[in-house]
Design a protein around this motif. Structure first.
Motif, mmCIF file in Angstrom:
data_model
loop_
_atom_site.group_PDB
_atom_site.id
_atom_site.type_symbol
_atom_site.label_atom_id
_atom_site.label_comp_id
_atom_site.label_asym_id
_atom_site.label_seq_id
_atom_site.Cartn_x
_atom_site.Cartn_y
_atom_site.Cartn_z
ATOM 1 N N THR A 188 42.247 -1.277 -25.119
ATOM 2 C CA THR A 188 42.322 -0.013 -24.379
ATOM 3 C C THR A 188 41.177 0.907 -24.783
ATOM 4 O OG1 THR A 188 44.738 -0.169 -24.576
ATOM 5 C CG2 THR A 188 43.859 1.959 -23.869
ATOM 6 N N ASP A 189 40.567 1.531 -23.790
ATOM 7 C CA ASP A 189 39.590 2.588 -24.064
ATOM 8 C C ASP A 189 40.353 3.908 -24.008
ATOM 9 O OD1 ASP A 189 37.714 4.591 -23.996
ATOM 10 O OD2 ASP A 189 36.391 3.605 -22.552
ATOM 11 N N VAL A 190 40.491 4.554 -25.152
ATOM 12 C CA VAL A 190 41.333 5.757 -25.219
ATOM 13 C C VAL A 190 40.752 6.954 -24.461
ATOM 14 C CG1 VAL A 190 42.499 5.152 -27.376
ATOM 15 C CG2 VAL A 190 40.341 6.442 -27.458
ATOM 16 N N SER A 191 39.488 6.852 -24.032
ATOM 17 C CA SER A 191 38.907 7.961 -23.266
ATOM 18 C C SER A 191 39.056 7.755 -21.756
ATOM 19 C CB SER A 191 37.419 8.129 -23.620
ATOM 20 O OG SER A 191 36.681 6.992 -23.229
ATOM 21 N N ASN A 192 39.705 6.654 -21.368
ATOM 22 C CA ASN A 192 39.855 6.316 -19.950
ATOM 23 C C ASN A 192 41.310 6.553 -19.520
ATOM 24 O OD1 ASN A 192 40.605 4.556 -17.703
ATOM 25 N ND2 ASN A 192 38.533 3.744 -17.848
ATOM 26 N N GLU A 193 41.525 7.544 -18.644
ATOM 27 C CA GLU A 193 42.912 7.938 -18.332
ATOM 28 C C GLU A 193 43.712 6.802 -17.708
ATOM 29 O OE1 GLU A 193 43.581 11.648 -16.277
ATOM 30 O OE2 GLU A 193 45.690 11.559 -16.887
ATOM 31 N N ALA A 194 43.096 6.040 -16.811
ATOM 32 C CA ALA A 194 43.853 4.961 -16.155
ATOM 33 C C ALA A 194 44.321 3.944 -17.202
ATOM 34 C CB ALA A 194 42.980 4.289 -15.099
ATOM 35 N N GLN A 195 43.460 3.642 -18.154
ATOM 36 C CA GLN A 195 43.836 2.660 -19.183
ATOM 37 C C GLN A 195 44.934 3.207 -20.111
ATOM 38 O OE1 GLN A 195 40.674 0.584 -21.225
ATOM 39 N NE2 GLN A 195 39.338 0.631 -19.437
ATOM 40 N N VAL A 218 56.662 6.748 -31.966
ATOM 41 C CA VAL A 218 55.574 7.318 -32.770
ATOM 42 C C VAL A 218 54.253 7.009 -32.090
ATOM 43 C CG1 VAL A 218 54.259 7.028 -34.929
ATOM 44 C CG2 VAL A 218 56.775 7.070 -34.995
ATOM 45 N N ALA A 219 53.350 8.002 -32.067
ATOM 46 C CA ALA A 219 51.977 7.734 -31.619
ATOM 47 C C ALA A 219 51.016 8.277 -32.676
ATOM 48 C CB ALA A 219 51.710 8.396 -30.276
ATOM 49 N N PHE A 220 50.150 7.415 -33.147
ATOM 50 C CA PHE A 220 49.098 7.819 -34.091
ATOM 51 C C PHE A 220 47.781 7.716 -33.328
ATOM 52 C CE2 PHE A 220 46.627 6.460 -38.157
ATOM 53 C CZ PHE A 220 46.201 7.760 -38.368
ATOM 54 N N ASN A 221 47.311 8.863 -32.829
ATOM 55 C CA ASN A 221 46.087 8.917 -32.026
ATOM 56 C C ASN A 221 44.906 9.042 -32.980
ATOM 57 O OD1 ASN A 221 47.323 8.837 -29.396
ATOM 58 N ND2 ASN A 221 48.112 10.886 -29.847
ATOM 59 N N ASN A 222 44.295 7.918 -33.273
ATOM 60 C CA ASN A 222 43.382 7.837 -34.413
ATOM 61 C C ASN A 222 41.994 7.326 -34.078
ATOM 62 O OD1 ASN A 222 42.780 7.186 -37.430
ATOM 63 N ND2 ASN A 222 42.707 5.181 -36.406
ATOM 64 N N ALA A 223 41.819 6.680 -32.916
ATOM 65 C CA ALA A 223 40.501 6.109 -32.591
ATOM 66 C C ALA A 223 39.451 7.219 -32.582
ATOM 67 C CB ALA A 223 40.542 5.437 -31.221
ATOM 68 N N GLY A 224 38.263 6.902 -33.054
ATOM 69 C CA GLY A 224 37.208 7.916 -33.030
ATOM 70 C C GLY A 224 35.869 7.341 -33.433
ATOM 71 N N ILE A 225 34.834 8.139 -33.153
ATOM 72 C CA ILE A 225 33.473 7.761 -33.540
ATOM 73 C C ILE A 225 32.803 8.990 -34.172
ATOM 74 C CG2 ILE A 225 33.203 5.986 -31.738
ATOM 75 C CD1 ILE A 225 31.573 8.056 -30.111
ATOM 76 N N ARG A 258 29.934 12.144 -24.963
ATOM 77 C CA ARG A 258 30.604 10.887 -25.316
ATOM 78 C C ARG A 258 31.524 11.070 -26.543
ATOM 79 N NH1 ARG A 258 28.519 6.542 -28.429
ATOM 80 N NH2 ARG A 258 29.876 4.729 -28.110
ATOM 81 N N VAL A 259 31.017 11.787 -27.537
ATOM 82 C CA VAL A 259 31.833 12.029 -28.744
ATOM 83 C C VAL A 259 33.067 12.855 -28.382
ATOM 84 C CG1 VAL A 259 31.872 13.125 -31.027
ATOM 85 C CG2 VAL A 259 29.865 11.794 -30.311
ATOM 86 N N ILE A 260 32.866 13.872 -27.551
ATOM 87 C CA ILE A 260 34.012 14.709 -27.140
ATOM 88 C C ILE A 260 35.023 13.855 -26.353
ATOM 89 C CG2 ILE A 260 34.725 16.664 -25.681
ATOM 90 C CD1 ILE A 260 33.310 17.602 -28.238
ATOM 91 N N ALA A 261 34.521 12.966 -25.500
ATOM 92 C CA ALA A 261 35.437 12.131 -24.702
ATOM 93 C C ALA A 261 36.254 11.203 -25.593
ATOM 94 C CB ALA A 261 34.640 11.320 -23.676
ATOM 95 N N ILE A 262 35.595 10.570 -26.556
ATOM 96 C CA ILE A 262 36.307 9.565 -27.368
ATOM 97 C C ILE A 262 37.185 10.218 -28.436
ATOM 98 C CG2 ILE A 262 35.976 7.640 -28.992
ATOM 99 C CD1 ILE A 262 33.534 6.828 -27.294
#
Ligand code: NAD
Length: 258
Positions: free
Chosen positions: A64-71, A88-95, A112-116
């Motif tokens: 899943t790409d966490v910056s893509n709403e459909a996904q 539980v949701a741990f929203n942790n992906a980042g760059i 891109r950084v803000i999106a991800i």
């Protein structure tokens, strides 16, 4: 006997293919949760899945790409269909993004950084909250950084995204406190993950300076950060809402040692 307080609970971890997310996925599985491990990196996800299976844990992987709403929306539909609930949701992906002074920062990279790092947390919570409500409550933990309370030179996009993560967290905590859904921010300091290894390889002098400036004189092991994420998601923190837990070996204490 090992604590199994997440038994029968479903825990989503994003960025689970590496670093802090992988350790958190392992820790939730070790405490009995059914883990949904999401990441862009399918190779990393497969390794995380194998580690959890080795533990005797249960895991579902999701590219899943966490910056893509459909996904993100499709992932929540899949979780509800296949597992019936989300606790539980741990929203942790980042760059981290590149390091440049603001006047030199490429605008596309900023976006891109803000999106991800930030849009992803908004999208995640937007689509997770209805499932958490249907499960009768739960917990969300969003990963920020010490860059949510400091101004690291060169890291404008990263610091802005991580300050934003805590703002979103506080709004979500306010909106959901009475509904049995707790939302908190986790702010790790320097943590020995592939993200940091890559940054250190690019700038070894800075890496050495940063580590020696940490009062603990070492970076964190990713499992030390994961343990804090699990605590924030657990009943042990049942009255903690809208807070930022800084886990940084003393990096942001301020002041000087004598
Ligand atoms: P990492 O690079 O080891 O892991 C990050 C994971 O996120 C990777 O597996 C990557 O594939 C995934 N990812 C990146 N973009 C994605 C996307 N669009 N969709 C889905 N997955 C995506 O890094 P880490 O150090 O474990 O970082 C995890 C979180 O902790 C990040 O939010 C990071 O900003 C934060 N953090 C890390 C440190 C540190 O020192 N390592 C410090 C403070 C905060």
């Amino acid at each position: 006997m090992a604590l199994k307080d997440f038994d029968k609970k479903v825990a989503l971890v994003t960025g689970a293919g590496s670093g802090i997310g992988r350790e958190a996925a392992r820790a939730f599985a070790g405490r009995g949760a059914i883990v949904v491990a999401a990441d862009l990196n399918e190779g990393g996800l497969a390794e995380t899945r194998d580690l959890i299976v080795e533990l005797g844990g249960r895991v579902l992987t999701a590219a899943t790409d966490v910056s893509n709403e459909a996904q993100v929306r499709d992932l929540m539909i899949r979780i509800e269909k296949e597992l019936g609930r989300l606790d539980v949701a741990f929203n942790n992906a980042g760059i981290t993004g590149q390091a440049h002074r603001i006047e030199d920062y490429p605008t596309d990279d900023f976006d891109r950084v803000i999106a991800i790092n930030l849009r992803s947390v908004f999208l995640g919570m937007k689509h997770q909250l209805p499932l958490l409500r249907r499960a009768g409550g739960g917990a969300i933990v969003n990963t920020a950084s010490v860059a949510a309370i400091t101004g690291p030179g060169g890291m404008s996009a990263y610091a802005a995204s991580k300050h934003g993560v805590h703002g979103l967290t506080r709004v979500a905590a306010m909106e959901n406190a009475a509904l049995g859904i707790r939302v908190n921010t986790l702010a790790p300091g320097w943590t020995q993950t592939p993200m940091v290894a890559q940054a250190s390889a690019q700038n070894p002098g800075f890496a050495q300076l940063a580590t020696s400036a940490i009062p603990a004189k070492r970076g964190a092991h990713p499992s030390e950060i994961a343990a804090a994420a699990v605590w924030l998601a657990s009943e042990a923190s049942s009255y903690v809402m809208g807070q930022m837990l800084v886990v940084d070996g003393g990096m942001t204490i301020g002041g000087f040692e004598i």
